[in-house]
Design a protein around this motif. Structure first.
Motif, PDB file in Angstrom:
ATOM      1  N   ILE A 269       0.837  -1.196   0.000  1.00 29.81           N
ATOM      2  CA  ILE A 269       0.000   0.000   0.000  1.00 29.81           C
ATOM      3  C   ILE A 269       0.875   1.249   0.000  1.00 29.81           C
ATOM      4  CG2 ILE A 269      -1.716   1.309   1.307  1.00 29.81           C
ATOM      5  CD1 ILE A 269      -2.667  -1.465   2.402  1.00 29.81           C
ATOM      6  N   GLU A 270       0.589   2.147  -0.923  1.00 30.82           N
ATOM      7  CA  GLU A 270       1.289   3.429  -1.009  1.00 30.82           C
ATOM      8  C   GLU A 270       0.274   4.506  -1.354  1.00 30.82           C
ATOM      9  OE1 GLU A 270       5.358   3.052  -3.075  1.00 30.82           O
ATOM     10  OE2 GLU A 270       4.247   1.334  -3.846  1.00 30.82           O
ATOM     11  N   ASP A 271       0.381   5.641  -0.658  1.00 32.44           N
ATOM     12  CA  ASP A 271      -0.536   6.763  -0.896  1.00 32.44           C
ATOM     13  C   ASP A 271      -1.995   6.321  -0.823  1.00 32.44           C
ATOM     14  OD1 ASP A 271       1.540   8.597  -1.268  1.00 32.44           O
ATOM     15  OD2 ASP A 271       1.774   7.998  -3.367  1.00 32.44           O
ATOM     16  N   ALA A 272      -2.296   5.485   0.175  1.00 35.89           N
ATOM     17  CA  ALA A 272      -3.665   5.037   0.472  1.00 35.89           C
ATOM     18  C   ALA A 272      -4.269   4.137  -0.606  1.00 35.89           C
ATOM     19  CB  ALA A 272      -4.585   6.234   0.727  1.00 35.89           C
ATOM     20  N   ARG A 273      -3.439   3.673  -1.550  1.00 33.93           N
ATOM     21  CA  ARG A 273      -3.951   2.771  -2.586  1.00 33.93           C
ATOM     22  C   ARG A 273      -3.082   1.523  -2.680  1.00 33.93           C
ATOM     23  NH1 ARG A 273      -5.643   6.275  -7.845  1.00 33.93           N
ATOM     24  NH2 ARG A 273      -7.503   4.996  -7.842  1.00 33.93           N
ATOM     25  N   VAL A 274      -3.681   0.470  -3.179  1.00 30.81           N
ATOM     26  CA  VAL A 274      -2.976  -0.805  -3.309  1.00 30.81           C
ATOM     27  C   VAL A 274      -2.130  -0.779  -4.575  1.00 30.81           C
ATOM     28  CG1 VAL A 274      -3.227  -3.302  -3.575  1.00 30.81           C
ATOM     29  CG2 VAL A 274      -4.797  -2.043  -2.084  1.00 30.81           C
ATOM     30  N   THR A 275      -0.819  -0.897  -4.420  1.00 31.75           N
ATOM     31  CA  THR A 275       0.080  -0.887  -5.579  1.00 31.75           C
ATOM     32  C   THR A 275       0.629  -2.275  -5.898  1.00 31.75           C
ATOM     33  OG1 THR A 275       1.978  -0.343  -4.176  1.00 31.75           O
ATOM     34  CG2 THR A 275       0.780   1.499  -5.165  1.00 31.75           C
ATOM     35  N   GLY A 276       0.477  -3.205  -4.966  1.00 35.64           N
ATOM     36  CA  GLY A 276       0.957  -4.563  -5.209  1.00 35.64           C
ATOM     37  C   GLY A 276       0.088  -5.577  -4.493  1.00 35.64           C
ATOM     38  N   ILE A 277      -0.227  -6.677  -5.159  1.00 35.09           N
ATOM     39  CA  ILE A 277      -0.985  -7.781  -4.558  1.00 35.09           C
ATOM     40  C   ILE A 277      -0.179  -9.049  -4.792  1.00 35.09           C
ATOM     41  CG2 ILE A 277      -3.141  -9.091  -4.539  1.00 35.09           C
ATOM     42  CD1 ILE A 277      -4.519  -6.625  -5.748  1.00 35.09           C
ATOM     43  N   TYR A 278       0.182  -9.724  -3.706  1.00 34.36           N
ATOM     44  CA  TYR A 278       0.990 -10.945  -3.782  1.00 34.36           C
ATOM     45  C   TYR A 278       0.108 -12.090  -3.287  1.00 34.36           C
ATOM     46  CZ  TYR A 278       4.214  -7.093  -4.062  1.00 34.36           C
ATOM     47  OH  TYR A 278       4.817  -5.907  -4.433  1.00 34.36           O
ATOM     48  N   TYR A 279      -0.408 -12.851  -4.257  1.00 38.69           N
ATOM     49  CA  TYR A 279      -1.485 -13.815  -3.978  1.00 38.69           C
ATOM     50  C   TYR A 279      -0.935 -15.238  -4.030  1.00 38.69           C
ATOM     51  CZ  TYR A 279      -6.271 -15.715  -4.324  1.00 38.69           C
ATOM     52  OH  TYR A 279      -7.450 -16.370  -4.114  1.00 38.69           O
ATOM     53  N   VAL A 280      -0.831 -15.867  -2.862  1.00 46.40           N
ATOM     54  CA  VAL A 280      -0.277 -17.225  -2.770  1.00 46.40           C
ATOM     55  C   VAL A 280      -1.414 -18.236  -2.629  1.00 46.40           C
ATOM     56  CG1 VAL A 280       1.239 -18.774  -1.485  1.00 46.40           C
ATOM     57  CG2 VAL A 280       1.826 -16.351  -1.710  1.00 46.40           C
ATOM     58  N   ARG A 281      -1.487 -19.189  -3.579  1.00 46.69           N
ATOM     59  CA  ARG A 281      -2.496 -20.243  -3.532  1.00 46.69           C
ATOM     60  C   ARG A 281      -1.872 -21.637  -3.447  1.00 46.69           C
ATOM     61  NH1 ARG A 281      -6.839 -20.796  -7.550  1.00 46.69           N
ATOM     62  NH2 ARG A 281      -8.016 -21.531  -5.746  1.00 46.69           N
ATOM     63  N   ASN A 282      -0.570 -21.727  -3.692  1.00 45.35           N
ATOM     64  CA  ASN A 282       0.101 -23.022  -3.625  1.00 45.35           C
ATOM     65  C   ASN A 282      -0.091 -23.612  -2.221  1.00 45.35           C
ATOM     66  OD1 ASN A 282       1.825 -25.210  -3.557  1.00 45.35           O
ATOM     67  ND2 ASN A 282       3.545 -24.141  -4.487  1.00 45.35           N
ATOM     68  N   PRO A 283      -0.797 -24.757  -2.101  1.00 44.12           N
ATOM     69  CA  PRO A 283      -1.077 -25.327  -0.771  1.00 44.12           C
ATOM     70  C   PRO A 283       0.183 -25.629   0.032  1.00 44.12           C
ATOM     71  CG  PRO A 283      -2.369 -26.420  -2.481  1.00 44.12           C
ATOM     72  CD  PRO A 283      -1.372 -25.559  -3.188  1.00 44.12           C
ATOM     73  N   GLU A 284       1.276 -25.933  -0.648  1.00 41.87           N
ATOM     74  CA  GLU A 284       2.516 -26.255   0.052  1.00 41.87           C
ATOM     75  C   GLU A 284       3.079 -25.054   0.808  1.00 41.87           C
ATOM     76  OE1 GLU A 284       5.221 -27.817  -2.811  1.00 41.87           O
ATOM     77  OE2 GLU A 284       4.145 -29.713  -3.028  1.00 41.87           O
ATOM     78  N   LYS A 285       2.631 -23.850   0.453  1.00 43.22           N
ATOM     79  CA  LYS A 285       3.145 -22.641   1.098  1.00 43.22           C
ATOM     80  C   LYS A 285       2.182 -22.053   2.126  1.00 43.22           C
ATOM     81  CE  LYS A 285       6.057 -21.144  -2.771  1.00 43.22           C
ATOM     82  NZ  LYS A 285       6.442 -20.009  -3.630  1.00 43.22           N
ATOM     83  N   LEU A 286       1.097 -22.747   2.409  1.00 43.76           N
ATOM     84  CA  LEU A 286       0.076 -22.181   3.285  1.00 43.76           C
ATOM     85  C   LEU A 286      -0.016 -22.881   4.640  1.00 43.76           C
ATOM     86  CD1 LEU A 286      -2.708 -21.609   0.594  1.00 43.76           C
ATOM     87  CD2 LEU A 286      -1.192 -19.887   1.605  1.00 43.76           C
ATOM     88  N   SER A 287       0.969 -23.702   4.966  1.00 45.84           N
ATOM     89  CA  SER A 287       0.892 -24.482   6.204  1.00 45.84           C
ATOM     90  C   SER A 287       1.032 -23.624   7.466  1.00 45.84           C
ATOM     91  CB  SER A 287       1.967 -25.568   6.205  1.00 45.84           C
ATOM     92  OG  SER A 287       3.259 -24.997   6.169  1.00 45.84           O
ATOM     93  N   ARG A 288       1.624 -22.429   7.338  1.00 52.00           N
ATOM     94  CA  ARG A 288       1.836 -21.586   8.522  1.00 52.00           C
ATOM     95  C   ARG A 288       0.924 -20.363   8.534  1.00 52.00           C
ATOM     96  NH1 ARG A 288       7.538 -22.974  10.418  1.00 52.00           N
ATOM     97  NH2 ARG A 288       7.352 -21.204  11.827  1.00 52.00           N
ATOM     98  N   ILE A 289      -0.154 -20.414   7.780  1.00 54.03           N
ATOM     99  CA  ILE A 289      -0.981 -19.234   7.633  1.00 54.03           C
ATOM    100  C   ILE A 289      -2.110 -19.166   8.663  1.00 54.03           C
ATOM    101  CG2 ILE A 289      -2.794 -20.034   6.031  1.00 54.03           C
ATOM    102  CD1 ILE A 289      -0.612 -16.803   5.812  1.00 54.03           C
ATOM    103  N   GLU A 290      -2.227 -20.188   9.493  1.00 57.20           N
ATOM    104  CA  GLU A 290      -3.285 -20.166  10.515  1.00 57.20           C
ATOM    105  C   GLU A 290      -2.741 -20.120  11.936  1.00 57.20           C
ATOM    106  OE1 GLU A 290      -7.281 -22.010   9.344  1.00 57.20           O
ATOM    107  OE2 GLU A 290      -5.839 -23.508   8.639  1.00 57.20           O
ATOM    108  N   SER A 291      -1.422 -20.152  12.074  1.00 53.83           N
ATOM    109  CA  SER A 291      -0.820 -20.005  13.409  1.00 53.83           C
ATOM    110  C   SER A 291       0.326 -19.011  13.302  1.00 53.83           C
ATOM    111  CB  SER A 291      -0.305 -21.351  13.926  1.00 53.83           C
ATOM    112  OG  SER A 291       0.629 -21.914  13.038  1.00 53.83           O
ATOM    113  N   GLU A 292       0.413 -18.108  14.274  1.00 54.97           N
ATOM    114  CA  GLU A 292       1.382 -17.013  14.202  1.00 54.97           C
ATOM    115  C   GLU A 292       2.818 -17.488  14.299  1.00 54.97           C
ATOM    116  OE1 GLU A 292       0.441 -14.127  17.152  1.00 54.97           O
ATOM    117  OE2 GLU A 292      -1.502 -13.589  16.264  1.00 54.97           O
ATOM    118  N   THR A 293       3.675 -16.852  13.518  1.00 54.78           N
ATOM    119  CA  THR A 293       5.112 -17.097  13.556  1.00 54.78           C
ATOM    120  C   THR A 293       5.789 -15.875  14.164  1.00 54.78           C
ATOM    121  OG1 THR A 293       5.062 -18.505  11.579  1.00 54.78           O
ATOM    122  CG2 THR A 293       7.181 -17.523  12.164  1.00 54.78           C
ATOM    123  N   ALA A 294       6.646 -16.117  15.150  1.00 59.06           N
ATOM    124  CA  ALA A 294       7.352 -15.009  15.813  1.00 59.06           C
ATOM    125  C   ALA A 294       8.604 -14.639  15.008  1.00 59.06           C
ATOM    126  CB  ALA A 294       7.732 -15.411  17.231  1.00 59.06           C
TER     127      ALA A 294
END
Length: 298
Positions: A269-294
């Motif tokens: 986000i820049e100047d109150a607008r979305v300038t980049g969207i990084y959309y991950v759908r690969n299931p192999e990369k979503l294993s840590r998306i429901e529990s917080e990582t420190a």
């Protein structure tokens, strides 16, 4: 191992574990590989004579960096055969991670993607010096270069990154407002609202890894981005819901299909607008998306 049974090597490693994970993750862009690097670091650490170590933090970072570089060189060969754009593995982070501006920028999907364009050594040098404030002499020992060479590498890498990363710091209020507007527009398929929240030059990078439907090239421009998102929504065979989350210290939307995680879109986000969207759908990369990582830089 109980607290009382912990030996000095274990205590030192545990004390710095989150830091070492963050170092490995920023160099590799993969949490799974960062965990493997930590295991390799531990196996080497327990063989060290602690009486000979002046600075345990620096020594642990040095081991972690060397193991990360070894792994990164292997990963780069694999990524050449990756189907479609490759994005870093997104990490769910605590909401207050966004308040640490330095940390949020260093682990943002936008910056991590820029780091992919550096050589392995440039990336390690940049990460250690810029994010973790490691001195040139210490970095030189970690990457097997002279301090003078490391200084030149750092200058070259910083110039490369500075030319590509966002220029302005965005306030928490701006981030929240832009995320809420984007979420409402996506949920209602409101094309006019989407046009209002997306910057004209917005870039959408989607990563399905050949496992899920995703654009095989970055999509540039608001009109094309809207067609991509609205078209994708119309093809969904089920109930799609969205949830605002903090990913890599930055605003994101978590998408669920019939209650199951389907993907996550991290926003730049820049100047109150979305300038980049990084959309991950690969299931192999979503294993840590429901529990917080420190994550931490210190």
């Amino acid at each position: 191992m109980s607290e009382h049974a912990a030996d000095p090597a274990t205590e030192a490693f545990v004390a710095h574990r989150n830091l070492l994970f963050t170092v490995a993750y920023e160099i590799l862009g993969s949490a799974a590989d960062a965990e493997d690097v930590l295991q390799e670091t531990w196996l080497r650490w327990v063989k060290v004579d602690l009486d000979q170590i002046r600075d345990q933090r620096a020594y642990l970072i040095r081991i972690t960096t060397r193991q990360s570089l070894n792994r990164l060189r292997t990963l780069q060969r694999r990524r050449e055969a990756y189907v479609g754009p490759w994005l870093p593995e997104p990490l769910l982070t605590a909401p207050d991670t966004a308040d640490d501006v330095e940390l949020a920028e260093s682990v943002s999907m936008a910056l991590m993607l820029v780091l992919e364009t550096l050589t392995p050594t440039e990336r390690a040098v940049f990460v250690l010096h810029e994010a973790f404030d490691v001195g040139y002499d210490e970095i030189a020992e970690a990457v097997d270069k002279s301090p003078a060479a490391v200084r030149q590498i750092a200058h070259r890498a910083r110039r490369h990154v500075d030319a590509r990363r966002p220029r302005k710091v965005v306030s928490a209020g701006e981030r929240r407002a832009a995320l809420e507007a984007f979420q409402r527009a996506v949920e209602t398929s409101d094309l006019q609202a989407l046009l209002g929240v997306l910057a004209p030059e917005v870039v959408v990078v989607s990563d399905g890894g050949g496992r899920k439907l995703a654009a095989l090239q970055p999509v540039v421009g608001a009109d094309k981005a809207i067609r991509l998102f609205v078209g994708s929504m119309q093809k969904v065979g089920g109930t799609l819901t969205t949830e605002p989350v903090v990913v890599n210290g930055n605003p994101a939307l978590l998408f669920r299909l019939d209650g199951e995680v389907d993907g996550v879109a991290a926003l730049r986000i820049e100047d109150a607008r979305v300038t980049g969207i990084y959309y991950v759908r690969n299931p192999e990369k979503l294993s840590r998306i429901e529990s917080e990582t420190a994550l931490t830089l210190r």
